[in-house]
Design a protein around this motif. Structure first.
Motif, mmCIF file in Angstrom:
data_model
loop_
_atom_site.group_PDB
_atom_site.id
_atom_site.type_symbol
_atom_site.label_atom_id
_atom_site.label_comp_id
_atom_site.label_asym_id
_atom_site.label_seq_id
_atom_site.Cartn_x
_atom_site.Cartn_y
_atom_site.Cartn_z
ATOM 1 N N ALA A 315 0.849 -1.186 0.000
ATOM 2 C CA ALA A 315 0.000 0.000 0.000
ATOM 3 C C ALA A 315 0.886 1.237 0.000
ATOM 4 C CB ALA A 315 -0.880 -0.005 1.240
ATOM 5 N N PRO A 316 0.563 2.209 -0.822
ATOM 6 C CA PRO A 316 1.394 3.415 -0.830
ATOM 7 C C PRO A 316 1.215 4.224 0.465
ATOM 8 C CG PRO A 316 -0.503 3.671 -2.287
ATOM 9 C CD PRO A 316 -0.558 2.276 -1.754
ATOM 10 N N ASN A 317 2.195 5.038 0.763
ATOM 11 C CA ASN A 317 2.101 5.960 1.901
ATOM 12 C C ASN A 317 1.871 5.288 3.250
ATOM 13 O OD1 ASN A 317 2.245 7.711 -0.199
ATOM 14 N ND2 ASN A 317 0.499 8.962 0.379
ATOM 15 N N THR A 318 2.289 4.039 3.401
ATOM 16 C CA THR A 318 2.182 3.462 4.745
ATOM 17 C C THR A 318 3.567 3.088 5.236
ATOM 18 O OG1 THR A 318 1.906 1.251 3.836
ATOM 19 C CG2 THR A 318 -0.093 2.424 4.409
ATOM 20 N N THR A 319 3.709 3.113 6.538
ATOM 21 C CA THR A 319 4.928 2.597 7.147
ATOM 22 C C THR A 319 4.521 1.362 7.931
ATOM 23 O OG1 THR A 319 4.487 4.198 8.866
ATOM 24 C CG2 THR A 319 6.258 4.710 7.354
ATOM 25 N N LEU A 320 5.435 0.447 8.126
ATOM 26 C CA LEU A 320 5.085 -0.772 8.848
ATOM 27 C C LEU A 320 5.060 -0.507 10.343
ATOM 28 C CD1 LEU A 320 7.046 -3.494 6.885
ATOM 29 C CD2 LEU A 320 4.591 -3.046 6.888
ATOM 30 N N ASP A 321 4.151 -1.199 11.018
ATOM 31 C CA ASP A 321 4.067 -1.115 12.467
ATOM 32 C C ASP A 321 4.362 -2.516 12.991
ATOM 33 O OD1 ASP A 321 3.298 -1.133 15.092
ATOM 34 O OD2 ASP A 321 1.439 -0.025 14.771
ATOM 35 N N PRO A 322 5.450 -2.664 13.747
ATOM 36 C CA PRO A 322 5.798 -4.014 14.205
ATOM 37 C C PRO A 322 4.691 -4.649 15.053
ATOM 38 C CG PRO A 322 7.178 -2.340 15.257
ATOM 39 C CD PRO A 322 6.407 -1.652 14.183
ATOM 40 N N GLU A 323 3.822 -3.831 15.627
ATOM 41 C CA GLU A 323 2.747 -4.364 16.471
ATOM 42 C C GLU A 323 1.520 -4.771 15.663
ATOM 43 O OE1 GLU A 323 3.117 -4.430 19.958
ATOM 44 O OE2 GLU A 323 5.193 -3.862 19.485
ATOM 45 N N SER A 324 1.452 -4.381 14.411
ATOM 46 C CA SER A 324 0.271 -4.681 13.598
ATOM 47 C C SER A 324 0.592 -5.778 12.590
ATOM 48 C CB SER A 324 -0.173 -3.441 12.806
ATOM 49 O OG SER A 324 -1.060 -2.675 13.549
ATOM 50 N N ASP A 325 -0.336 -6.715 12.437
ATOM 51 C CA ASP A 325 -0.196 -7.705 11.378
ATOM 52 C C ASP A 325 -0.506 -7.017 10.052
ATOM 53 O OD1 ASP A 325 -0.368 -9.746 9.592
ATOM 54 O OD2 ASP A 325 -2.173 -10.643 10.459
ATOM 55 N N PRO A 326 0.449 -6.961 9.149
ATOM 56 C CA PRO A 326 0.244 -6.198 7.898
ATOM 57 C C PRO A 326 -0.597 -6.927 6.848
ATOM 58 C CG PRO A 326 2.433 -7.187 7.911
ATOM 59 C CD PRO A 326 1.804 -7.541 9.237
ATOM 60 N N THR A 327 -1.012 -8.159 7.172
ATOM 61 C CA THR A 327 -1.630 -9.016 6.156
ATOM 62 C C THR A 327 -3.145 -9.074 6.306
ATOM 63 O OG1 THR A 327 0.343 -10.363 6.357
ATOM 64 C CG2 THR A 327 -1.500 -11.323 5.170
ATOM 65 N N PRO A 328 -3.880 -8.900 5.219
ATOM 66 C CA PRO A 328 -5.332 -9.079 5.301
ATOM 67 C C PRO A 328 -5.671 -10.566 5.234
ATOM 68 C CG PRO A 328 -4.715 -8.436 3.080
ATOM 69 C CD PRO A 328 -3.439 -8.513 3.867
ATOM 70 N N ASP A 329 -6.123 -11.114 6.349
ATOM 71 C CA ASP A 329 -6.438 -12.539 6.377
ATOM 72 C C ASP A 329 -7.947 -12.768 6.420
ATOM 73 O OD1 ASP A 329 -3.738 -13.214 6.363
ATOM 74 O OD2 ASP A 329 -3.597 -13.037 8.548
#
Lengths: 497, 210
Positions: A315-329
């Motif tokens: 996704a554009p304009n996002t940064t990763l958050d180690p606390e958030s699962d980045p995957t849509p499951d």
């Protein structure tokens, strides 16, 4: 037919004169009688009017008329009271910081009370109380929010018309058990309806258009979005996990029976903000959200794609958050009517299609990872990235009327020492993620700038100064008292992700 | 690079009078302080890659002034581990307060030459998100700097220089002095960055923010 027309023509002058006559009498507010249902039906209906507030005994009724301030009535009101606002213009910000208030516009001859921000005021209605009902207003020309909830539980926001009011139209933040129904919202720079960090929410029968995002369910759990008319936005309906917010997931969302058409408006979100990354022409966008069911929507004429499913990495304009699962499951796509989407799609989509040796106009695009997702009757859509998804184990969500609570949620009470925390959660995080750019600069940057000077930060939020060309101006938080401003500043400077 | 050259040629052909003014400005001679030539031995666009010294042209005068003062008074470039900083501190020691002011003013009025380095696409993408998500909030959308925060321009800096400075901020070589508020602000922020984050964002800025 002809006779009726003549009869009507004869009646008209009489009605006009009668109207003249009666308008001399006092304008009547509607009674507060209980609803009565049509008795002819045989079976109970799904259409039963939902309510999430137990209003109990109606307290005092305060009437507000043009020339008066709604805020004066709010100050005078006790929990349980009704504030009736008569048609006319009200140029003010209404802040409700007590429980159990019904703020009800009175509509007479089609005229409703208008909250008018003159392109100068930031917010029309803010509430931090529990059990708040807001209805029948016309809200326009504010710079920040139309209606924003700040950590209030059990809310009903309905029958409002909101036009051209800045960043968010209706924005319940950190609320449990709420209804957003029968509102018409347009011309919003971010989301027309933005459900943020909330649980048990029902968004139904709204029309949202000419905004960057139509309806956004963000870092929220248990929400139904149904029967909305979502058209001519940049992106129609979004289920997001925004990285860097205190609530880390979006789970259990049903998007059904919506009309999602022609969301092709050029993106006019603030450059660099997360919504500014939404490609124009997106019907539904699922980013990192889990357990989202998409059923029986009419999705037509969205030029990039009908449905896009993406993880944070893509996704554009996002940064990763180690606390958030980045995957849509567990995304579940049931039957939907999809037609004429993807006719002018983005290059990335074409590349993805090429990898599957496909051509044409994509209805559904999945990029990045997604686990345990399913799709029924995929052959009817033009898809990319979902060919390995199995069929879902069910075909409808009829068993779920809504995700509202059977009993109202306990009112949120905030101990004095927690005031800073709840203002941070209920107000600040609406625009400031811990990392990354939501609307304003990230909390990490604010912490670096103010370091050990909470008073300077508290002073700033009282009277913000625009310092960044490419960010929108921060609205004044002058409805918070000095003590609360300092408390939230102290909290913000010490909070973690 | 070639594209830039051919563009410059075009400009010269199309707009000779302006081009003359521009080139006159770039080489500005009349108000050029005597020591500027010495500075440019390392800090010019042509030499900065080899020397590891940042380009100064187009940087804010207040920032340059402050850095020179810090080099001179030992707040910057005193640590044994900071080899480049020590070189600069030795140079700054020779400057008077007036020299510092006039050099800072002079370089702030010059135009930086854009030198871009290439980098891996994935690294650039990470750097771009990092920059837009955080850095741009103070250093500006185009890394042009923002005086409201005393945040210097970064656009003319190389990836190597940016990485090194971020490391210095993080390890406490820069931004330690109590009176140096902007430095302390940057030092605090740099502690949020991993080595990989620094590499990425430096690569992104160094590549001309593609």
């Amino acid at each position: 037919m002809k006779k009726t027309t003549i009869a009507l023509a004869l009646l008209l002058p009489v009605a006009f004169i009668a109207g003249q006559y009666f308008s001399g009498t006092a304008q009547q507010a509607p009674s507060l009688a209980a609803d009565v249902s049509f008795s002819g039906g045989a079976a109970a209906s799904n259409n039963a009017k939902k309510s999430v507030i137990d209003h109990g005994e109606v307290g005092q009724v305060h009437q507000v008329k043009p020339g008066q301030l709604i805020m004066d009535a709010v100050k005078a009101a006790q929990p349980g009271d009704v504030i009736q606002v008569f048609p006319g213009d009200y140029v003010e910000t209404v802040y409700i910081d007590k429980d159990n208030i019904r703020l009800s516009g009175v509509i007479i001859d089609g005229k409703r009370p208008r909250l008018y921000g003159e392109n100068r005021l930031n917010d029309a209605i803010l509430y931090s109380g529990n059990n708040i009902l807001i209805e029948n207003f016309l809200i326009t020309k504010y710079k920040g929010n139309g209606i924003m909830g700040q950590a209030g539980n059990n809310f009903e926001i309905r029958h409002n018309i909101i036009e051209d009011t800045g960043v968010y139209g209706i924005f319940p933040q950190l609320g449990i058990n709420g209804l957003v129904e029968h509102n018409v919202i347009s011309g919003i720079e971010d989301a027309a309806i933005y459900v943020g960090m909330s649980d048990h929410i029902h968004v139904a029968n709204n029309e949202v258009f000419d905004s960057v995002a139509g309806i956004e369910i963000e870092n929220s759990r248990h929400a139904v979005v149904e029967n909305n008319f979502v058209h001519n936005n940049t992106g129609g309906i979004l289920a997001f996990v925004t990285p860097g917010l205190p609530i880390k997931d979006t789970v259990d969302v049903i998007i059904r029976n919506n009309w999602i058409s022609n969301n092709n408006t050029a993106n006019f979100g603030a450059p660099g903000s997360m919504v500014a990354g939404i490609p124009a022409g997106t019907g539904i966008l699922i980013m990192a959200a889990d357990e989202v069911i998409i059923e029986d929507n009419i999705i037509i004429g969205n030029k990039t794609a009908g449905i896009i499913i993406t993880d944070h990495q893509n996704a554009p304009n996002t940064t990763l958050d180690p606390e958030s699962d980045p995957t849509p499951d567990k995304v579940m796509i049931l039957n939907n009517l999809m037609y004429n989407n993807g006719y002018d799609t983005i290059a990335e989509a074409k590349v993805l299609m090429a990898t599957e040796l496909k051509q044409g106009q994509p209805d559904i695009i999945r990029v990045g990872n997604s686990n345990n997702s399913c799709i029924n009757n995929p052959q009817q859509y033009i898809t990319v990235g979902v060919s390995k998804w199995p069929a879902c184990s069910f075909t409808n969500t009829d068993s779920v009327l809504n995700y509202l609570l059977d009993e109202p949620a306990a009112p949120r009470t905030v101990a004095a020492e927690e005031k800073g925390k709840y203002v941070y959660l209920g107000v600040c995080t609406g625009c400031h993620a811990y990392t990354g750019r939501l609307i304003g600069p990230p909390v990490q940057v604010i912490q670096s700038l103010y370091m050990d000077e909470p008073q300077a930060l508290a002073d700033y939020i009282l009277n913000p100064l625009k310092k960044r060309d490419d960010y929108p101006a921060m609205p004044k938080q002058d409805y918070l008292d000095a003590e609360t401003r300092l408390a939230v500043a102290e909290y913000m400077l010490n909070v973690g992700n | 690079m070639r594209a830039i050259f051919s563009l410059m040629t075009l400009v010269l052909i199309a707009l000779p009078p302006v081009a003359v003014v521009l080139s006159g400005n770039a080489l500005a001679t009349t108000d050029m302080p005597a020591q500027a030539a010495t500075c440019l031995a390392c800090h010019s666009a042509a030499t900065s890659a080899a020397s590891g010294a940042p380009q100064l042209a187009g940087q804010q005068a207040t920032y340059l002034q402050k850095q020179l003062q810090q080099f001179k008074n030992g707040q910057r470039g005193a640590a044994v581990s900071d080899v480049k900083g020590q070189q600069m501190a030795a140079m700054a020691a020779t400057l008077s307060a007036d020299d510092i002011n006039s050099l800072a003013r002079y370089f702030s009025k010059q135009q930086a030459e854009v030198i871009t380095s290439s980098a891996d696409a994935a690294l650039l993408d990470q750097g771009r998100r990092q920059y837009i998500g955080s850095c741009g909030a103070c250093h500006g959308a185009k890394a042009e700097g923002n005086m409201a925060f005393n945040a210097p321009a970064l656009s003319m800096l190389s990836a190597d220089y940016i990485t090194l400075q971020l490391q210095h901020f993080k390890t406490g070589l820069r931004g330690k002095d109590k009176a140096d508020k902007p430095g302390r602000q940057m030092a605090l922020f740099s502690r949020n960055l991993s080595e990989q984050d620094m590499q990425a964002v430096a690569a992104y800025i160094g590549a001309g923010m593609p």
